[in-house]
Design a protein around this motif. Sequence first.
Motif, short mmCIF file in Angstrom:
data_model
loop_
_atom_site.label_atom_id
_atom_site.label_comp_id
_atom_site.label_asym_id
_atom_site.label_seq_id
_atom_site.Cartn_x
_atom_site.Cartn_y
_atom_site.Cartn_z
N LEU A 149 34.49 51.81 37.38
CA LEU A 149 33.81 50.53 37.58
C LEU A 149 34.83 49.41 37.74
O LEU A 149 34.71 48.57 38.66
CB LEU A 149 32.87 50.25 36.40
N HIS A 150 35.82 49.37 36.88
CA HIS A 150 36.80 48.29 36.94
C HIS A 150 37.77 48.46 38.10
O HIS A 150 38.33 47.47 38.59
CB HIS A 150 37.55 48.18 35.61
N THR A 151 37.96 49.68 38.56
CA THR A 151 38.77 49.90 39.76
C THR A 151 38.06 49.32 40.98
O THR A 151 38.69 48.69 41.84
CB THR A 151 39.03 51.40 39.97
N LEU A 211 36.10 41.19 38.33
CA LEU A 211 34.97 41.03 37.42
C LEU A 211 35.35 40.20 36.19
O LEU A 211 36.35 40.46 35.54
CB LEU A 211 34.46 42.41 36.99
N GLU A 212 34.49 39.20 35.87
CA GLU A 212 34.72 38.33 34.73
C GLU A 212 33.62 38.45 33.68
O GLU A 212 33.87 38.22 32.49
CB GLU A 212 34.82 36.86 35.18
N HIS A 213 32.41 38.77 34.11
CA HIS A 213 31.24 38.84 33.21
C HIS A 213 30.58 40.20 33.40
O HIS A 213 30.16 40.54 34.51
CB HIS A 213 30.26 37.71 33.55
N LEU A 214 30.48 40.97 32.32
CA LEU A 214 29.89 42.30 32.39
C LEU A 214 28.77 42.43 31.36
O LEU A 214 29.01 42.32 30.15
CB LEU A 214 30.95 43.38 32.14
N SER A 215 27.55 42.64 31.84
CA SER A 215 26.40 42.85 30.96
C SER A 215 25.76 44.18 31.36
O SER A 215 25.29 44.34 32.48
CB SER A 215 25.39 41.71 31.13
N PRO A 245 44.37 47.19 30.89
CA PRO A 245 43.41 46.14 30.50
C PRO A 245 42.73 45.49 31.71
O PRO A 245 43.36 45.30 32.76
CB PRO A 245 44.29 45.12 29.77
N ALA A 246 41.45 45.18 31.56
CA ALA A 246 40.72 44.41 32.57
C ALA A 246 40.85 42.95 32.15
O ALA A 246 39.97 42.37 31.50
CB ALA A 246 39.25 44.84 32.61
N SER A 247 41.96 42.34 32.53
CA SER A 247 42.34 41.03 31.98
C SER A 247 41.44 39.89 32.46
O SER A 247 41.44 38.81 31.85
CB SER A 247 43.80 40.74 32.32
N ALA A 304 38.40 47.26 22.73
CA ALA A 304 39.43 46.36 22.20
C ALA A 304 40.70 46.40 23.05
O ALA A 304 41.38 45.38 23.22
CB ALA A 304 39.76 46.74 20.75
N ARG A 305 41.05 47.58 23.57
CA ARG A 305 42.22 47.69 24.43
C ARG A 305 41.93 47.27 25.87
O ARG A 305 42.82 46.75 26.55
CB ARG A 305 42.73 49.14 24.42
N LYS A 306 40.71 47.48 26.32
CA LYS A 306 40.36 47.20 27.71
C LYS A 306 40.12 45.72 27.96
O LYS A 306 40.56 45.17 28.97
CB LYS A 306 39.11 48.00 28.09
N TYR A 307 39.43 45.05 27.02
CA TYR A 307 39.02 43.66 27.25
C TYR A 307 39.82 42.73 26.33
O TYR A 307 39.30 42.16 25.38
CB TYR A 307 37.52 43.52 27.00
#
Length: 663
Positions: A180-182, A187-191, A212-214, A235-238
């Motif tokens: 998804l993040h690739t 992307l800034e907002h994920l719900s 990380p998805a910075s 915690a590591r990704k975001y």
Amino acid sequence: MLASGLPFEIITYISGFLSTKDRISCTFICKAWRTPMQESLWCKVHVGNAKKLNDICDISIYRQNIYRQHGQRVRTLSLKPYLRVTSEQLNIIQQNFQNIRHLHLPEKSLDIIHYKSVADWSCWKSLVHLEVSTLGFGFADEAKEFLQMLSCLPSLRHLSYMKEFRRRKTLYGLDDFETLHTHLPQLEHLSITMDLDVFSDQDLMLIANVVPASNIKVIKFFIDNMDLRWLCYFARKYINVHTLEWNNYARPTRTEIFREEAVSMFASLPCTFQHLRSINMSGTSETEWTHITFWELLSQLNVPIKHITYGLLGNHMEELSEKIISKCMISCAKTLETFSISSNIGFSDPCTIPMAFDVCLCLVDLNIYVYSSPIALDILLDHCVVLKRLRLAANNLSISRRALEYPAMHGIRLIEFIRTKTNADVFSYISFRCRNLNYMRLDDMKISGPFSRDTGNLCLDMPFTHFDILQLNNVQFFGSEDSVCNADTSIHFMALVQLESILQSSTILEPSIQLSDSDHLMSTADSLWFYMDFYQEGSEEGFQLRVLNKDEIKIVREYFMSFQENNKVLESKNGYRKFDKDAWKLDLYQGHATLRCEYVEILIYIAKFSSTEARLQSSLVCKSWRIPFQDSLWDTVDISCQHRLEYVCNLSGNENSIFEDNG
């Protein structure tokens, strides 16, 4: 500068404040306005019915179709729920509106849609905001096909993905999140609403090396039965997330299995979630240990949380619920500024919730909505020493026996009590302790207390309080020593009394400045009096309010000056009755309530309930009420006939028009 010389962006911005009809008119007034006004007219399109859908997709008038002609101007597109757009129709929509940036697809707005259908998602590669419900999509492999769809939307910055829990479970794994993040690097907002798979041994090895998805700043999870080790991945990704929302409403079997392992993994994490400032959590009684574990994990990281919103529903065990709140407070004691809790928790001890805030030294905004629990207000103020705003709804609001033993002054400025039962003494305590209070709203309140046998007065004494705004909505008073609130103890008269002169001459530092009953009635001579009637028609209860005129006030004051003697004349009534303003004198025997305060700048009370005549009368009763009541009179103007239209337009040529003065 001429209006025609304004920049395109400013004209477009101005058009947002105009009605559709006015914008159409503007396109014909000035050539320079035509394009920005047309852009504004076509900026948003909502497909709200089958007719509009058919008009958009009508290929028989392909060249004359206005949606095809102006579709490139559309930036926001939304479909109605259950519209059931077919694949063929969706493809036409995609072809007509290729420049949209915001797309809203609620539940079953699309019919059975497969990724490999005729729909072409690459037409929307400029899309930046997508809200989508996959209910009705009919994906054979939901995770795979949904991610393939997202691969066509590389510019997406906001994704809200919803699905129905009752559907067949599709489990998303760590690889799916990475994919998804690739696909969505901006992307800034994920719900997301989804079910997460249990980590495999390979997944656990990959967590330490995730990229990380910075760009992600906001994440919202609606997740059933989550393996808590996912929190380590998040915690590591975001690493730059500042807002986290987690809604968990399922039986946490996996939480119990992997709880100790998750705690161990968190202990080995570097500093994470250091930008996290706001948390919104909710759950049921079956997820209590999930919440406790979450706060235990978060406390290890020393995250500077400033804002928390909490929702706990279900039949909670009192001990566990208390532990959740305690763990939450401890985890962010040094930084928490605002806290909101909404719950049906049934605490028996009024001190339980207030004691939980003992460690919060920065808490300035507190919202407590616990309709089944009592609250001890003095304990709450003792523990929230820097609190400025309090909104509270509880089963009962009280003060403890030691409350009046020289309490420390408090700097709170705003108080709102909602759907709460309390005693009149609470307001004397608030006035004495909270000298900076300038805004108070009482909404759907029941206030009880013993009234004077000599004058029939139940006094809410707030002599140290100077209100900028006082708002009273559906407040009922009851004259009862045992806090019994029913028709037999209901009070129907209320007076608002200002005590400026009394305070100026008083040096007494006590919780209340006591007046004799005769002095009290003298002080109400220039006060505002209300008559309140609570009636019942069938199964429907209602509330009527009006302001007493000077003649009625005279009758009321004379009656209460000889309350004991006059009370023997009137017969008691039982239960509620239909409102009858001519029968108001029959309610005198139940006494009256008085709210005494230093000063009220604005009273928000009458405009909502009173007639125009009553508001006019109120503006003449007391100088301090004149401006707020006049404002309420002019809040709405109805031009219902030709005569009033001429009067508004001052066609008669009068020099002084009230509509010019007050318009």
